[in-house]
Design a protein around this motif. Structure first.
Motif: not given
Length: 395
Positions: A330-359
């Motif tokens: 949820n915080i990563a999604k909110l980060l997309q509206e800040t100066s840390f948008a690249p980090q927010g997008i990347t973290i969402q990718g990592e969560i789906n990859e490493q925690f949800y197994g959705d490559n």
């Protein structure tokens, strides 16, 4: 032949070939130690442990120096097993390599406890058998590192570091020991004792650049929330520092945080930064849950402060460490509206990859990052991660 087996990853055959060569003299002992060390470097921990255990056979008449090297090597092998090297390193790191924000602690799984107990036994043995050897300070220090980083027995770690110090270590090891002694005070929340300790060490002149003890003093000033004093000390150090100094970037990043959120900030901005310094102090004590709660408090009660994106990123990564995945997402999604948008997008990718197994979903986020922020510092690491995922799918 043994070398051929090793190079072709036939480690068991390499080990058996070395066995056939015998263990009779000093040259054999050194050859065996080199084999055990190389096996460790190749992450062949079971074979490495087997090799070290064989050379430590009580029936062998080993010189004290060989015993010391074998025990320390075996201990190092157990330690390497405890390190989370096989986990995917996060693409997003909070202020990468900055001394002021670095995590000193390691997390281990319950199945690593057995290796940890064996490591303690080994170091106790080397200290008992070789009290006067040159390995004694190293053994004390390594034991302290396990207690500090892994078991977080800070009092026990300080005792080990003090024992190492009393064993007359060489110059570089001595400095590392002194720095760690101060870290144990910080970890225990005794910032006054830590400050006194570092001030005493800082009296030793260092003409090669900024002293590590100066960095610790600056860090302590920030952790106590005395931001005005931290700014004064920072400014006085930076003005005499060359850009090629190894700590220059760390100092500039902290100076920028203070300038942006305190010097040029509103009263509310200043208040939020002081609150944020408390969260950083809790992290230095490995109070992760309390630190996450403090960051959440700032996020919820100071919605308009300038440091909010930094607070969000810090909490987002901390929640992942605590496996509070839904909050982190949820915080990563909110980060997309800040100066840390690249980090927010990347973290969402990592969560789906490493925690949800959705490559597949992870790849969509990674592609989004490359398309929306092609010049981001994360672009190249993300490309590499995408190649790795594609190779996994193809195989």
């Amino acid at each position: 032949l043994a070398g051929y087996y090793f190079k072709t990853s036939r480690y068991n055959e390499a080990l058996n070939t070395h066995r056939s060569m015998g263990l009779r003299n000093n040259a054999d002992f050194k050859r065996w130690l080199l084999l055990a060390e190389n096996l460790r470097k190749e992450s062949q921990y079971d074979f490495s442990i087997e090799a070290y255990q064989e050379i430590l056979n009580p029936e062998l008449k080993l010189p004290p120096k060989i015993i010391g090297e074998a025990l320390l090597g075996l201990g190092k092998t157990y330690e390497d097993q405890l390190l989370p090297k096989n986990q995917n390193r996060s693409l997003v790191v909070f202020y990468p390599d900055n001394l002021f924000f670095k995590n000193k602690f390691l997390q281990i799984s319950s199945r690593s406890r057995e290796s940890l107990e064996k490591t303690f036994e080994l170091y106790q043995r080397v200290l008992q058998e070789l009290p006067a050897s040159s390995f004694s300070p190293k053994a004390h220090f390594r034991l302290g590192e396990i207690q500090f980083k892994i078991t977080r027995d800070f009092d026990g770690a300080r005792t080990s570091y003090l024992s190492a110090l009393a064993s007359r270590p060489e110059k570089n090891l001595r400095q590392n020991i002194l720095l760690r002694i101060g870290d144990t005070f910080i970890a225990k929340g005794n910032l006054k004792a830590a400050r006194n300790h570092f001030k005493v060490q800082h009296r030793t002149k260092n003409n090669t650049g900024i002293s590590s003890f100066t960095m610790k003093e600056i860090h302590l000033t920030f952790l106590t929330g005395t931001i005005d004093m931290a700014k004064t000390v920072l400014d006085s150090v930076i003005v005499n520092t060359l850009p090629n100094d190894k700590y220059f970037n760390d100092l500039m990043e902290l100076q920028d945080i203070i300038a942006q959120h305190y010097t040029f900030g509103s009263e509310t901005d200043k208040e939020a930064l002081v609150q944020y310094s408390i969260a950083e102090r809790l992290l230095q004590q490995y109070k992760l849950v309390e630190a996450a709660d403090m960051l959440a408090f700032i996020r919820e009660n100071y919605p308009d402060v300038s440091i909010l994106p930094t607070v969000m990123l810090r909490e987002c990564l901390l929640r992942l460490l605590l496996e509070d995945v839904s909050i982190s997402l949820n915080i990563a999604k909110l980060l997309q509206e800040t100066s840390f948008a690249p980090q927010g997008i990347t973290i969402q990718g990592e969560i789906n990859e490493q925690f949800y197994g959705d490559n597949d979903k992870a790849m969509k986020f990674y592609n989004n990052l490359l398309e929306a922020y092609p010049m981001s510092m994360l672009a190249e690491p993300v490309r590499m991660r995408m190649r790795q995922l594609k190779n996994v799918v193809e195989s």
